[in-house]
Design a protein around this motif. Structure first.
Motif, mmCIF file in Angstrom:
data_model
loop_
_atom_site.group_PDB
_atom_site.id
_atom_site.type_symbol
_atom_site.label_atom_id
_atom_site.label_comp_id
_atom_site.label_asym_id
_atom_site.label_seq_id
_atom_site.Cartn_x
_atom_site.Cartn_y
_atom_site.Cartn_z
ATOM 1 N N ILE A 266 0.846 -1.191 0.000
ATOM 2 C CA ILE A 266 0.000 0.000 0.000
ATOM 3 C C ILE A 266 0.880 1.238 0.000
ATOM 4 C CG2 ILE A 266 -1.570 1.397 1.407
ATOM 5 C CD1 ILE A 266 -3.031 -0.846 0.138
ATOM 6 N N CYS A 313 -2.826 -2.372 7.626
ATOM 7 C CA CYS A 313 -3.261 -1.120 7.006
ATOM 8 C C CYS A 313 -4.607 -0.716 7.576
ATOM 9 C CB CYS A 313 -3.368 -1.277 5.495
ATOM 10 S SG CYS A 313 -3.835 0.259 4.680
ATOM 11 N N VAL A 314 -4.738 0.556 7.876
ATOM 12 C CA VAL A 314 -5.985 1.077 8.443
ATOM 13 C C VAL A 314 -7.141 0.900 7.454
ATOM 14 C CG1 VAL A 314 -5.626 3.436 7.593
ATOM 15 C CG2 VAL A 314 -6.963 3.070 9.674
ATOM 16 N N TYR A 402 -0.070 3.744 8.110
ATOM 17 C CA TYR A 402 -0.235 5.137 7.642
ATOM 18 C C TYR A 402 0.291 6.171 8.632
ATOM 19 C CZ TYR A 402 -4.240 6.455 10.616
ATOM 20 O OH TYR A 402 -5.046 6.785 11.670
HETATM 21 MO MO MO Z 1 -2.212 1.728 5.125
#
Ligand code: MO
Ligand code: MTE
Length: 545
Positions: A266, A313-314, A402
């Motif tokens: 990502i 990952c959020v 992130y």
């Molecule tokens: Mo992410």
């Protein structure tokens, strides 16, 4: 329009709507020629930005706050293709408008294309890794190619004097095509539907072929792997080899370590950044007593350690695959911070990437003796692959990527919590990003048809770096049953879970929930990924016969 040639067969073609259509086609084809020129140049001359990528990156960067769902979907690898396609379509739309304008005034069409070329140039020049000179060169050539193609096609379409490359020295200026034109125009320079179509198809096919070639060459300049020359020195502090209880095998179970090739990727980059480790530097700046600069060799010469950390990952949906566990090799962030001398009041650590991406997390969180944040240079015993951040990235156990896991790391800046927001924060994502406790059913898969009897249900559960205390499974909202767990490598990693089920005929829903190391069980309340990570139980429905 009365001076336009007309005949029975070409009536609609030469009718005002037909003329407009011809002009629009000319515009679209000219746009394709311009885009192809840009892609080809970017593919052939390393360092030349692709204008399509530049405009796409600019749009990604411009995501207005609140456009969270769009942002989420832009994240995925497939959606990078979607961004490229969207940019090309918008460019072709602008070119179509230019073509339409060109049917009255070539100058205004050319002006629109120049304006668009200028926008593309600015987008390219604003890219963190771009050379403004090459951006200008590419935008100029692409715009000129587009305008040139439009001029030729408008000529063939009869809106302007045709452009003839073969000078009329042989006395057949119109070429044989005009004479043979089924539209039956007799004037030597008269517009010809057939010649226009032939020229348009030639240009379009050429543009597609050269544009695709350019993109293939461009992608080759941006491989996901580390450079072949890269080597990873041995760590002085190695992780224990995994033992059987730490790594279960069961049908369909996710491996405890995800290989570099299978690890999710990502980032906001349409092309994987290629960093030259021989000139790369890592700076430690801001509220420190001694600002530091590391070369790659200096970083590799630090005492390196290994640890397994699960990164998530959020944007991951409940049951999604944007999570993975790897063995990371790197330098202790705490050692580097100690060398720099963090000043009191420096409450935030900001990570900056060569691609302009930024993160921010609390200094206190990183300095907590319970965890070992790292400047990672290796992944599963290999130098970091380019797509995972070569030459170096941050790995902070317990935090979503992130807010922490800066790939292609170029700077670690000490500042205050108030002074700066990382990349995703102004776009509506939470400033604090602890990884949410989650669990996933990997086997059986949703929609599977099974035979009645013994069925292995298994998957993974994670709560870095609180650890997983227990995993429960229930069938058809019945009693929760504790699952068998793999022995956790550490609190920073996920565990595998497994349960045998005696399946009876019918449709059944399997649900899973995890309890983290603090004793908190994940919530059943469903929530979308934004702003702090998805919640809810993963459920799969299977049919048993
Ligand atoms: Mo992410
Ligand atoms: N430079 C840079 N680093 C980045 C990102 C990015 O867009 N650019 N994305 C972050 C996000 S959102 C995540 S989840 C992780 C993913 O790391 P991976 O691609 O190695 O799995 O990288 C983080 N680091």
């Amino acid at each position: 329009m009365s001076d336009r040639p007309t005949s029975g067969r070409s009536k609609s073609w030469f009718s005002p709507p037909g003329l407009a259509l011809r002009a629009i086609v000319a515009g679209i084809v000219a746009g394709a020629v311009g885009i192809a020129a840009s892609e080809l140049l970017a593919g052939m001359i390393t360092g030349t930005p692709s204008l399509v990528v530049a405009v796409g990156s600019f749009i990604i960067a411009l995501q207005p706050p609140g456009a969270k769902d769009v942002v989420i979907s832009v994240f995925g690898t497939n959606d990078k293709t979607a961004v490229n396609v969207a940019v090309v379509l918008v460019a072709l739309l602008v070119a179509a408008v230019a073509g339409f304008m060109g049917h009255r005034s070539f100058e205004s069409a050319a002006r629109l294309l120049i304006a668009f070329g200028l926008v593309a140039f600015l987008a390219a020049a604003l890219q963190p890794l771009s050379s403004p000179g090459l951006a200008a060169l590419n935008a100029t050539i692409a715009t000129a190619a587009g305008i040139g193609a439009l001029r030729i096609l408008l000529g063939e379409a009869g809106f302007m004097a045709p452009v003839r490359f073969e000078l009329p020295t042989f006395g057949r200026a119109g070429g044989g095509l005009a004479a043979a034109d089924p539209a039956g125009s007799s004037a030597v320079l008269a517009p010809s539907r057939r010649r226009f179509l032939v020229r348009s198809v030639e240009f379009a096919v050429g543009a597609i072929a050269l544009g695709v070639l350019g993109r293939v060459l461009l992608d080759r300049q941006h491989p996901g792997s580390a450079p072949v020359s890269a080597t990873l020195p041995a760590a002085s502090d190695t992780a224990q080899p995994l033992t059987a209880p730490e790594s279960l095998s069961a049908p369909g179970i996710t491996p405890i370590v995800i290989s570099n090739d299978s690890f999710y990727r990502i980032d906001t980059d349409l092309l994987i950044p290629q960093v030259d480790a021989s000139t790369w530097q890592l700076k430690v700046t801001g509220m420190v007593d001694h600002p530091l600069v590391f070369t790659y060799q200096q970083l590799l010469a630090m005492p390196l350690f290994e640890q397994y950390v699960t990164l998530a990952c959020v944007s991951n949906e409940v049951g999604g695959s944007l999570v993975g566990n790897a063995l990371w090799t790197g330098a202790h962030l705490k050692t580097v911070l100690a060398q720099a001398g963090v000043q009191s009041g420096a409450s935030q650590i900001v990570g900056r990437s060569v691609d302009g991406f930024t993160v921010g997390f609390p200094t206190e969180y990183a300095l907590d003796p319970a965890r070992e944040p790292m400047i990672a240079v290796g992944m599963n015993g290999k130098p970091l692959p380019a797509e995972h951040g070569y030459p170096a990235r941050l790995i902070v156990p317990g935090l979503f990527g992130y807010v922490s896991a800066t790939k292609w790391l170029s700077e670690i800046q000490l500042t205050t919590r108030e002074a700066f927001n990382g990349y995703w924060v102004p776009l509506g994502w939470a400033k604090d990003g602890p990884i949410v406790t989650e669990s996933r059913v990997d086997h059986p898969t949703g929609g599977a048809s099974l035979s009645a009897g013994s069925v292995d249900i298994d998957g993974v559960a994670w709560a870095p770096d609180r650890g997983i205390q227990g995993v429960d499974v229930r069938i058809d909202a019945g009693q929760w049953q504790p699952a068998f767990l793999s022995r956790a490598i550490s609190k920073a990693t996920w565990v595998q879970w497994w349960l045998r089920w005696q399946a009876t005929p019918g449709s059944h829903t399997i649900e899973v929930r995890a309890t983290d190391g603090t004793g908190a069980t994940q919530t059943e309340a469903k929530h979308a990924p934004a702003p702090s990570g998805a919640t809810g139980f993963h459920a799969v429905t299977v049919s048993v016969t």
